[in-house]
Motif scaffolding. Structure first.
Motif, PDB file in Angstrom:
ATOM      1  N   ASN A  18       0.770  -1.186   0.022  1.00 22.16           N
ATOM      2  CA  ASN A  18       0.030   0.016  -0.006  1.00 22.16           C
ATOM      3  C   ASN A  18       0.826   1.255  -0.006  1.00 22.16           C
ATOM      4  O   ASN A  18       0.573   2.205  -0.520  1.00 22.16           O
ATOM      5  CB  ASN A  18      -1.035  -0.031   1.298  1.00 22.16           C
ATOM      6  CG  ASN A  18      -1.983  -0.849   1.136  1.00 22.16           C
ATOM      7  OD1 ASN A  18      -2.424  -1.424  -0.128  1.00 22.16           O
ATOM      8  ND2 ASN A  18      -2.617  -1.426   2.052  1.00 22.16           N
ATOM      9  N   ILE A  21       2.039   1.895  -3.480  1.00 24.80           N
ATOM     10  CA  ILE A  21       1.023   2.315  -4.293  1.00 24.80           C
ATOM     11  C   ILE A  21       0.790   3.870  -4.100  1.00 24.80           C
ATOM     12  O   ILE A  21       0.677   4.589  -4.948  1.00 24.80           O
ATOM     13  CB  ILE A  21      -0.229   1.280  -4.099  1.00 24.80           C
ATOM     14  CG1 ILE A  21       0.009   0.103  -4.650  1.00 24.80           C
ATOM     15  CG2 ILE A  21      -1.400   2.072  -4.672  1.00 24.80           C
ATOM     16  CD1 ILE A  21      -1.258  -0.794  -4.611  1.00 24.80           C
ATOM     17  N   SER A  22       0.826   4.278  -2.664  1.00 24.07           N
ATOM     18  CA  SER A  22       0.530   5.740  -2.374  1.00 24.07           C
ATOM     19  C   SER A  22       1.711   6.521  -2.871  1.00 24.07           C
ATOM     20  O   SER A  22       1.695   7.463  -3.624  1.00 24.07           O
ATOM     21  CB  SER A  22       0.393   5.865  -1.140  1.00 24.07           C
ATOM     22  OG  SER A  22       1.516   5.457  -0.302  1.00 24.07           O
ATOM     23  N   GLN A  25       1.133   7.026  -6.392  1.00 29.00           N
ATOM     24  CA  GLN A  25       0.168   7.798  -6.612  1.00 29.00           C
ATOM     25  C   GLN A  25       0.787   9.282  -6.795  1.00 29.00           C
ATOM     26  O   GLN A  25       0.166  10.158  -7.362  1.00 29.00           O
ATOM     27  CB  GLN A  25      -1.071   7.641  -5.747  1.00 29.00           C
ATOM     28  CG  GLN A  25      -2.193   8.387  -6.269  1.00 29.00           C
ATOM     29  CD  GLN A  25      -3.245   8.209  -5.078  1.00 29.00           C
ATOM     30  OE1 GLN A  25      -3.375   7.460  -4.120  1.00 29.00           O
ATOM     31  NE2 GLN A  25      -4.388   8.517  -5.406  1.00 29.00           N
ATOM     32  N   GLN A  38      -7.633   8.028  -1.393  1.00 31.45           N
ATOM     33  CA  GLN A  38      -7.337   6.625  -2.244  1.00 31.45           C
ATOM     34  C   GLN A  38      -8.011   6.419  -3.568  1.00 31.45           C
ATOM     35  O   GLN A  38      -9.256   6.553  -3.659  1.00 31.45           O
ATOM     36  CB  GLN A  38      -7.758   5.602  -1.442  1.00 31.45           C
ATOM     37  CG  GLN A  38      -7.024   5.021   0.025  1.00 31.45           C
ATOM     38  CD  GLN A  38      -7.713   4.169   0.757  1.00 31.45           C
ATOM     39  OE1 GLN A  38      -9.229   4.120   0.278  1.00 31.45           O
ATOM     40  NE2 GLN A  38      -7.284   3.331   1.312  1.00 31.45           N
ATOM     41  N   SER A  40      -8.512   3.775  -6.465  1.00 29.64           N
ATOM     42  CA  SER A  40      -8.666   2.344  -6.605  1.00 29.64           C
ATOM     43  C   SER A  40      -7.360   1.900  -7.303  1.00 29.64           C
ATOM     44  O   SER A  40      -6.902   2.517  -8.310  1.00 29.64           O
ATOM     45  CB  SER A  40      -9.847   1.821  -7.401  1.00 29.64           C
ATOM     46  OG  SER A  40      -9.619   1.773  -8.785  1.00 29.64           O
ATOM     47  N   THR A  41      -6.768   0.863  -7.012  1.00 30.99           N
ATOM     48  CA  THR A  41      -5.655   0.208  -7.505  1.00 30.99           C
ATOM     49  C   THR A  41      -5.785   0.124  -9.075  1.00 30.99           C
ATOM     50  O   THR A  41      -4.700   0.573  -9.786  1.00 30.99           O
ATOM     51  CB  THR A  41      -5.126  -1.036  -6.803  1.00 30.99           C
ATOM     52  OG1 THR A  41      -5.259  -1.043  -5.438  1.00 30.99           O
ATOM     53  CG2 THR A  41      -3.778  -1.197  -7.170  1.00 30.99           C
ATOM     54  N   THR A  42      -6.749  -0.454  -9.342  1.00 27.89           N
ATOM     55  CA  THR A  42      -6.853  -0.639 -10.875  1.00 27.89           C
ATOM     56  C   THR A  42      -6.757   0.711 -11.850  1.00 27.89           C
ATOM     57  O   THR A  42      -6.103   0.666 -12.604  1.00 27.89           O
ATOM     58  CB  THR A  42      -8.176  -1.217 -11.366  1.00 27.89           C
ATOM     59  OG1 THR A  42      -8.861  -1.937 -10.058  1.00 27.89           O
ATOM     60  CG2 THR A  42      -8.045  -2.076 -12.500  1.00 27.89           C
ATOM     61  N   LEU A  45      -3.082   1.822 -11.605  1.00 28.41           N
ATOM     62  CA  LEU A  45      -2.051   1.204 -12.590  1.00 28.41           C
ATOM     63  C   LEU A  45      -2.495   1.352 -13.961  1.00 28.41           C
ATOM     64  O   LEU A  45      -1.462   1.636 -14.760  1.00 28.41           O
ATOM     65  CB  LEU A  45      -2.470  -0.413 -12.208  1.00 28.41           C
ATOM     66  CG  LEU A  45      -1.743  -0.906 -10.972  1.00 28.41           C
ATOM     67  CD1 LEU A  45      -2.069  -2.407 -10.978  1.00 28.41           C
ATOM     68  CD2 LEU A  45      -0.430  -0.721 -10.905  1.00 28.41           C
TER      69      LEU A  45
ATOM     70  N   ILE B 145      -6.367  -6.507 -11.617  1.00 26.37           N
ATOM     71  CA  ILE B 145      -5.261  -5.727 -11.350  1.00 26.37           C
ATOM     72  C   ILE B 145      -3.895  -6.389 -11.793  1.00 26.37           C
ATOM     73  O   ILE B 145      -2.917  -5.703 -12.160  1.00 26.37           O
ATOM     74  CB  ILE B 145      -5.126  -5.737  -9.784  1.00 26.37           C
ATOM     75  CG1 ILE B 145      -6.030  -4.643  -9.104  1.00 26.37           C
ATOM     76  CG2 ILE B 145      -3.697  -5.280  -9.108  1.00 26.37           C
ATOM     77  CD1 ILE B 145      -6.057  -4.351  -7.691  1.00 26.37           C
TER      78      ILE B 145
END
Lengths: 89, 294
Positions: A18, A21-22, A25, A38, A40-42, A45, B145
């Motif tokens: 996480n 990921i941040s 971002q 936050q 979403s991860t999708t 990416l 993902i």
């Protein structure tokens, strides 16, 4: 990198992912304006994908411009030397 | 026929060909063993029909794990990659909340029903996996993902050697940062180079003094562009650009100017003597980009 990547057993913990990921971002231009908590991860990416592609294009574009500049300049001037060194690196 | 027992005189028809349910039921009341067999057969047929018809929908009802629903997967992913993605997910999500163990080598073949046009997302449920709606949606999300991660791996050079989500993400972050630096570097160079070309010049004397001052200050710090500096043109004016992102502003507030030496970091540019706008361009280049000479 100083931060520990793997915990004892070699498993990569959820938190590290996480955090990465941040960090990602934070690099992206689209997340600068809004105080986005936050994404979403999708979406992240996917955006990273398109951002990398656009960066590629931009680098190519800039290199082309530089080499154009190069061709219009006097070959022996120091500026040309600089440009050549830039393009070599 | 009247051969039946007197209790069933109401129904005289025999269900010979078509599985008429009412007659079967009735039949079952009287003939204990035979009827349930027929009923089971008929029920099985019905169940098969419902299996076929319901495969168009994402399964939301809880299923017995011994009889998983089989559906055609929407994307045309290779089964080998699917299992590898699955195992990758297993490794990373070992703390997932699902009780069942998801790693499976064997896969079940999907039934070949064409439902791609229905607009639902079809997921293949493997043996031994939970098939309730939450974990199915979870799995869909995870697969999306990992698909994106694979795309990113293809984009970033050298990333395909790395395995593990965190390492890949790390590589990607480094790569994006270096690309950003490169873009910044290049664009600054271009921005500083192009005004040079448009030919500008100053009054030679003023420029010469100014240039001498700057040249003197910078020359000591510059070891690199040896051949460049030795060019002696009548009014050499040099604007020195420090275009690394790290040290441009280290000179502010200092009485004497000293560059931190970095290989390839300082450059010398020689400007053509010409138009009177050079002074302002010099100012713009030097003062805006680097430091103040106060």
């Amino acid at each position: 990198m100083s931060s520990g990547r793997s915990s004892s057993r070699g498993n990569i913990s959820e938190d590290e992912i996480n955090e990465l990921i941040s960090k990602l971002q934070a690099l992206l231009p689209s997340s600068r304006r809004r105080g986005s908590g936050q994404a979403s991860t999708t979406k992240l990416l996917k955006e990273t994908c398109s951002y990398i592609k656009s960066l590629h294009r931009e680098v190519d574009d800039l290199s082309d411009r530089l080499s154009d500049l190069m061709s219009t300049m006097d070959h022996n001037s120091p500026g040309a030397e600089i440009i050549r060194s830039i393009l070599r690196s | 026929m009247a051969d039946f027992s007197p209790n069933n005189s109401l129904l005289l028809k025999m269900p010979s060909h078509s599985p008429n349910f009412s007659s079967l039921l009735f039949y079952g009341q009287n003939h204990g063993e035979a009827a349930p067999a027929n009923a089971n057969a008929a029920a099985a047929m019905v169940e098969n029909a419902s299996l076929e018809s319901s495969s168009a929908v994402v399964d939301t009802s809880p299923q017995d794990s011994a009889s998983p629903m089989e559906r055609k997967r929407k994307t045309t992913e290779d089964s080998a990659t699917l299992s590898s993605a699955q195992s990758k997910d297993c490794k990373q999500e070992s703390k997932s909340k699902r009780g069942k163990r998801p790693h499976k080598e064997t896969e079940e073949k999907s039934t070949t029903q064409d439902e791609a046009t229905k607009g639902y997302i079809h997921v293949r449920a493997r043996r031994g996996q939970a098939t309730d709606s939450h974990s199915l949606a979870e799995r869909v999300r995870r697969e999306r993902i990992s698909e994106r991660m694979r795309m990113l791996q293809a984009l970033v050079p050298g990333c395909d050697k790395v395995t593990g989500k965190a390492l890949i993400l790390d590589e990607i972050i480094n790569y994006v940062q270096s690309l950003q630096n490169q873009v910044e570097f290049l664009s600054m160079r271009i921005a500083s180079m192009s005004p040079v070309l448009y030919g500008f010049g100053l009054d030679s004397d003023g420029l010469h003094d100014h240039a001498q001052k700057m040249g003197g200050m910078f020359q000591e710090a510059l070891a690199m562009p040896g051949p460049v500096m030795s060019q002696a043109s009548p009014a050499p004016s040099q604007a020195i650009m420090d275009t690394t992102s790290t040290t441009p502003y280290s000179l502010q507030g200092q009485g004497s100017i000293s560059f931190s030496q970095e290989n390839g970091s300082t450059y010398l540019m020689q400007q053509a003597v010409g138009e009177p706008t050079r002074q302002e361009l010099l100012n713009q280049l030097v003062f805006n980009n680097m430091c103040s000479f106060q």
